[in-house]
Design an enzyme around this catalytic site. Sequence first.
Site, PDB file in Angstrom:
ATOM      1  CE  LYS A  24     -52.028 -26.842   5.914  1.00  0.00           C
ATOM      2  NZ  LYS A  24     -51.522 -27.019   7.272  1.00  0.00           N
ATOM      3  CG  ASN A  25     -50.373 -23.832   9.869  1.00  0.00           C
ATOM      4  OD1 ASN A  25     -50.801 -24.872   9.371  1.00  0.00           O
ATOM      5  ND2 ASN A  25     -49.122 -23.429   9.710  1.00  0.00           N
ATOM      6  NE  ARG A  94     -48.352 -35.971  10.129  1.00  0.00           N
ATOM      7  CZ  ARG A  94     -47.677 -36.811  10.892  1.00  0.00           C
ATOM      8  NH1 ARG A  94     -48.041 -37.010  12.127  1.00  0.00           N
ATOM      9  NH2 ARG A  94     -46.647 -37.468  10.412  1.00  0.00           N
ATOM     10  CB  CYS A 118     -46.829 -32.945   5.201  1.00  0.00           C
ATOM     11  SG  CYS A 118     -47.476 -31.858   3.932  1.00  0.00           S
ATOM     12  NE  ARG A 123     -46.055 -33.136  11.477  1.00  0.00           N
ATOM     13  CZ  ARG A 123     -46.657 -32.251  10.700  1.00  0.00           C
ATOM     14  NH1 ARG A 123     -46.801 -31.016  11.099  1.00  0.00           N
ATOM     15  NH2 ARG A 123     -47.130 -32.613   9.535  1.00  0.00           N
ATOM     16  N   PRO A 124     -45.278 -37.065  17.220  1.00  0.00           N
ATOM     17  CG  PRO A 124     -43.898 -37.535  19.028  1.00  0.00           C
ATOM     18  CD  PRO A 124     -43.866 -37.016  17.616  1.00  0.00           C
ATOM     19  CB  ILE A 125     -50.677 -37.298  19.318  1.00  0.00           C
ATOM     20  CG1 ILE A 125     -50.992 -38.798  19.436  1.00  0.00           C
ATOM     21  CG2 ILE A 125     -50.767 -36.832  17.876  1.00  0.00           C
ATOM     22  CD1 ILE A 125     -52.443 -39.109  19.141  1.00  0.00           C
ATOM     23  CG  ASP A 126     -46.180 -39.998  22.803  1.00  0.00           C
ATOM     24  OD1 ASP A 126     -47.107 -40.589  22.222  1.00  0.00           O
ATOM     25  OD2 ASP A 126     -45.004 -40.393  22.802  1.00  0.00           O
ATOM     26  CG  ASP A 306     -44.867 -24.364   8.480  1.00  0.00           C
ATOM     27  OD1 ASP A 306     -44.377 -25.503   8.567  1.00  0.00           O
ATOM     28  OD2 ASP A 306     -46.043 -24.109   8.816  1.00  0.00           O
ATOM     29  CB  ILE A 328     -39.297 -27.832  14.204  1.00  0.00           C
ATOM     30  CG1 ILE A 328     -38.888 -26.409  14.612  1.00  0.00           C
ATOM     31  CG2 ILE A 328     -40.709 -28.150  14.682  1.00  0.00           C
ATOM     32  CD1 ILE A 328     -38.876 -26.149  16.094  1.00  0.00           C
ATOM     33  NE  ARG A 398     -52.133 -31.174   3.711  1.00  0.00           N
ATOM     34  CZ  ARG A 398     -51.093 -30.826   4.463  1.00  0.00           C
ATOM     35  NH1 ARG A 398     -49.876 -30.798   3.957  1.00  0.00           N
ATOM     36  NH2 ARG A 398     -51.271 -30.488   5.721  1.00  0.00           N
TER      37      ARG A 398
END
Length: 418
Positions: A24-25, A94, A118, A123-126, A306, A328, A398
């Site tokens: 999946k990832n 996500r 989830c 989980r910032p996208i900065d 995970d 994490i 998912r």
Amino acid sequence: MAESKLVIEGGHPLQGEIRIQGAKNSVLPLLSAVVLCDEDVVLERCPALSDVYAASRILTHLGCRCSFRDGKMEIRNGGISRSEIPEAMMHEMRSSITFLGPLLSRTGSCTLYLPGGCELGPRPIDMHLHALRQMGAEIHETHGMLRLQGRLRGTDLYLPFPSVGATENIMLAAVLAQGQTRIHNAAREPEIRDLAEFLAACGAKISGAGTDTVIIDGVERLHGCVYRVMPDRIVAATYLSAAAAAGGSVCIQDCCPEDLTAVTEVLRQMGCRVYCHESRIYLQSSLPLHAAPYIRTMPHPGFPTDAQALLMAAHCKARGSCMFEETIFDSRYRHVDDLIRMGADIRLSGRAAVVHGVQKLSGTTVHATDLRGGAAMLIAGLTADGITELTELSHLDRGYEDPEGVLRSLGAKIERIT
């Protein structure tokens, strides 16, 4: 849509062989990368997951035609006809944020929304946005909507943390950018390597994937390819943890043992016999297990976040105590409350959780708080006395392809009821 649940009868050891689905990832960034190609793409060993269907709906919206059958995703790429992704589509998962880099790079401007998925804490996208700005993008953010434009150019980028998502997005943005991009402190996860190999198969020039420095030399175009998705190491870890907790003997086929070293080492500490040969892992578990003393999640090659919930569920009936430290994500202990309801002895303090092994767990109704939390409850149900009912399966679906069918093939008593 009618709500489904898994009904699990605990106490049955697992025995047999299974093959591992595609990752999946990995497949989700690969589907985002299709935006960069100007020819058709075929992905083999593509897992049948709700997130995969969500990504294919985004590709269809952007102008592709997707078909899926027997583990093969075919994407007819006649050209990208749109540069925006609706908010509802972005909220489905996500990893939709990985469309950001390739869509901007391919079209020169795009509009997206902050993603869903989830709820594991911030989980910032900065890091994603800062990197794209350094590459020449102009970014305007309003109430969760992102508007980007600009011709991207290569540069040296230093990540404050080896973020998998940021590394992927930068790689996807850089393959068509002008000049050379260097990502320092890049994520080293196997899925990064898989993305680089897919992009290279489409004509990209990338080196260093799997190390902390990834180098991308921009090219004019990417063509299509036929590519086989890597096996899912977390799914493999799930079924290994399930077999360890329930007892028995299983063989995991079509996996990559080197990618699972941190997990198999913990299983050995717990008393399991683990043998690795080529693309197979053999595990034998004689109950009771013994607790590993300490598990700390870390970026690869450390213990994967995970797999934390999976091994926590396997520790609930182990002799002794195990301390988990989650480094994490802030909210990755949401499965603990339901484990305690089943009889587990778990003490939380900030990012630490201490699991004291108990004699038994009791079946009850529990829910999937998130993808891996749902898998943890599945494992706990296999070891509990009586019947466990697992609800809110949309999270589980998912990332797991027919989990009840896989477990039934190993001798578990489990069925899905709608």
